[in-house]
Design an enzyme around this catalytic site. Structure first.
Site, PDB file in Angstrom:
ATOM      1  N   HIS A 179       0.815  -1.223   0.000  1.00 26.06           N
ATOM      2  CA  HIS A 179       0.000   0.000   0.000  1.00 26.06           C
ATOM      3  C   HIS A 179       0.852   1.278   0.000  1.00 26.06           C
ATOM      4  CE1 HIS A 179      -3.706  -2.185   0.484  1.00 26.06           C
ATOM      5  NE2 HIS A 179      -3.331  -2.719   1.632  1.00 26.06           N
TER       6      HIS A 179
ATOM      7  N   ASP B 140      -2.749 -10.512  -2.408  1.00 20.75           N
ATOM      8  CA  ASP B 140      -3.287 -10.120  -1.112  1.00 20.75           C
ATOM      9  C   ASP B 140      -4.785  -9.838  -1.268  1.00 20.75           C
ATOM     10  OD1 ASP B 140      -2.184  -8.907   1.698  1.00 20.75           O
ATOM     11  OD2 ASP B 140      -3.877  -7.710   0.988  1.00 20.75           O
TER      12      ASP B 140
ATOM     13  N   HIS C 116      -6.358  -7.278  -0.237  1.00 15.77           N
ATOM     14  CA  HIS C 116      -6.529  -5.859  -0.553  1.00 15.77           C
ATOM     15  C   HIS C 116      -5.663  -5.461  -1.743  1.00 15.77           C
ATOM     16  CE1 HIS C 116      -7.378  -6.323   3.808  1.00 15.77           C
ATOM     17  NE2 HIS C 116      -8.406  -5.552   3.508  1.00 15.77           N
TER      18      HIS C 116
ATOM     19  N   ASP D 220      -4.506 -13.093   3.870  1.00 19.15           N
ATOM     20  CA  ASP D 220      -5.781 -12.563   4.361  1.00 19.15           C
ATOM     21  C   ASP D 220      -6.950 -12.929   3.454  1.00 19.15           C
ATOM     22  OD1 ASP D 220      -4.684 -10.933   2.419  1.00 19.15           O
ATOM     23  OD2 ASP D 220      -4.927  -9.067   3.538  1.00 19.15           O
TER      24      ASP D 220
END
Length: 339
Positions: free
Chosen positions: A155, A191, A193, A280
Site C-alpha cells: 500500500h 493479497d 486488498h 488474508d
C-alpha cells in the site's frame, strides 16, 4: 529455496489504529511473524543493501521523513505513536512544513498506519529482507525465495504510507531486479486488498507488469484504487491488470482468475515474478471476506510453481494469527517444494 527474515522487523509494534470509527488494537502485530516462524522453521538472515535501494523507488524526502517522524513526534511533546489527522485531498504538493502533524498528513493517506518508535528500523529491514531474497534468486542458488516481510509494503507509494505499509518491498525488489538486468519483471499481487502503492509506482511504466487479484474496492479498502478500468497511464497503458473479486470468493472461483493473471504474466515474457502474497484471503481472516481454505493455498502455490518462472515472494497481509503460520507454511511448501 531460501526463506529470509530479520528479527529487527519485530520492533514495529504500534498500539492501536482507527478502524470503523473507533480505536482498535493494531492488527499488524509482531504476533503475525511469531506464528509464521513457528510453522516454517529456520530462516536465512537479511543483508544490508543500503538506503539507495529504497530511494530508487521512494522519494528521498519521504524516506527522510520516515526516519525522523517518531522522534519529531516525541520532540513535539506527544506520547504514543505518531498518527496523522489531516490530509490534502486536493492540491497535494511539496511544501515546507515544519509541524509533525502536517508532515504526517503530507506523507500518509489513512489513520490506520501509525509510526511507532521502532517503525523505521522494522520497515528498513523488511525491505532488506526482500532484497536479500532477490539475491538468492539472482545468484542462481535457487529459482524461488520467500521474504518474510513485516511490516508489509504494497500500500506504500513513492511518497506516502498507508494500509500498515511504509516501504514498498515488492516495488523495491522489482526495480532492483530490473536494474540488475533480470527482466522482463512482473508483479503479481494476491493479497486480499489491492496493492495501490505498487500500482501507483509503476502506473506509467511499460516495462514492469502489475497484476492484482483482490477484493472489489467498491466495497473494500483501499476503495479508491484497484477498479477493473485502471489499466495504466501514458506509456504504461496496458501494463496494469486489476481483477477485483466479490465477497465470499472461494477456491473454485479464485482459480480461473489466477489462471487469467498468470496468462498475462506469461504474455509479458516474464523472467522474474515478484509475488505479493497475502494470506488474508483465508476464510477466517478478521478483516477480510474471501473464503479460501488452507488447501487452496497449496493449490495456488502449485499453480505458481508450474509456471517455471523465477519467483521472489514477499509477505504482505494475513491477520488470522492462530492459523496464519500453517497457511503460510502450506503455501510455501507447495510453491517451493521440500526444503
Amino acid at each position: 529455496m531460501a526463506i529470509v527474515f530479520d528479527p529487527r522487523q519485530l520492533r514495529h509494534a504500534p498500539a492501536r489504529e482507527m478502524h470503523n470509527g473507533d480505536w482498535a488494537p493494531h492488527q499488524e502485530s509482531p504476533a503475525r511473524v511469531h506464528s509464521i516462524l513457528s510453522a516454517i522453521g529456520a530462516v536465512a538472515p537479511a543483508r544490508d543493501h543500503g538506503v539507495a535501494t529504497l530511494t530508487a523507488v521512494h522519494d528521498p524526502a519521504y524516506v527522510a521523513f520516515l526516519r525522523a517522524a517518531h522522534a519529531d513526534w516525541r520532540a513535539a511533546g506527544r506520547s504514543g505513536d505518531a498518527i496523522g489527522y489531516a490530509w490534502p485531498v486536493v492540491g497535494r504538493r511539496a511544501l515546507n512544513l515544519s509541524r509533525i502533524d502536517a508532515r504526517l498528513g503530507r506523507y500518509s493517506y489513512d489513520a490506520g498506519t501509525p509510526i511507532a518508535e521502532g517503525t523505521w528500523e522494522a520497515a528498513y529491514w523488511s525491505a532488506q529482507t526482500a532484497l536479500t531474497a532477490l539475491d538468492h534468486v539472482a545468484g542462481g542458488s535457487t529459482t524461488r525465495a520467500f521474504a518474510l516481510c513485516r511490516p508489509p509494503g504494497h500500500h506504500a507509494g513513492r511518497d506516502y504510507l498507508g494500509g500498515y505499509c511504509f516501504l514498498n518491498n515488492a516495488a523495491i525488489v522489482a526495480a532492483e531486479a530490473r536494474r540488475r538486468g533480470l527482466g522482463p519483471v512482473a508483479i503479481l499481487d494476491i493479497d486480499y486488498h489491492h496493492g495501490n502503492g505498487t500500482q501507483d509506482i509503476f502506473l506509467a511504466d511499460p516495462d514492469i507488469l502489475f497484476v492484482s487479484i483482490h477484493a472489489d474496492p467498491a466495497t473494500d479498502y483501499p476503495f479508491y484504487w484497484g477498479h477493473a478500468d485502471e489499466t495504466g497511464e501514458g506509456e504504461g497503458k496496458g501494463a496494469t491488470l486489476n481483477l477485483p473479486m466479490p465477497h465470499g470468493t472461494d477456491g473454485a472461483a479464485y482459480r480461473p482468475v489466477l489462471d487469467r493473471a498468470l496468462s498475462a504474466v506469461a504474455a509479458h515474457d516474464t523472467r522474474l515474478l515478484v509475488l505479493s502474497f497475502g494470506a488474508d484471503t483465508y476464510v477466517d481472516d478478521p478483516i477480510a471476506h474471501f473464503a479460501l481454505q488452507r488447501a487452496d493455498f497449496a493449490a495456488i502455490g502449485e499453480r505458481l510453481a508450474a509456471t517455471g518462472i523465477d519467483i521472489v515472494t514477499v509477505m504482505e497481509g494475513g491477520y488470522a494469527t492462530d492459523a496464519l503460520g500453517a497457511n503460510v507454511a502450506t503455501f510455501v511448501a507447495a510453491l517451493h517444494g521440500p526444503r
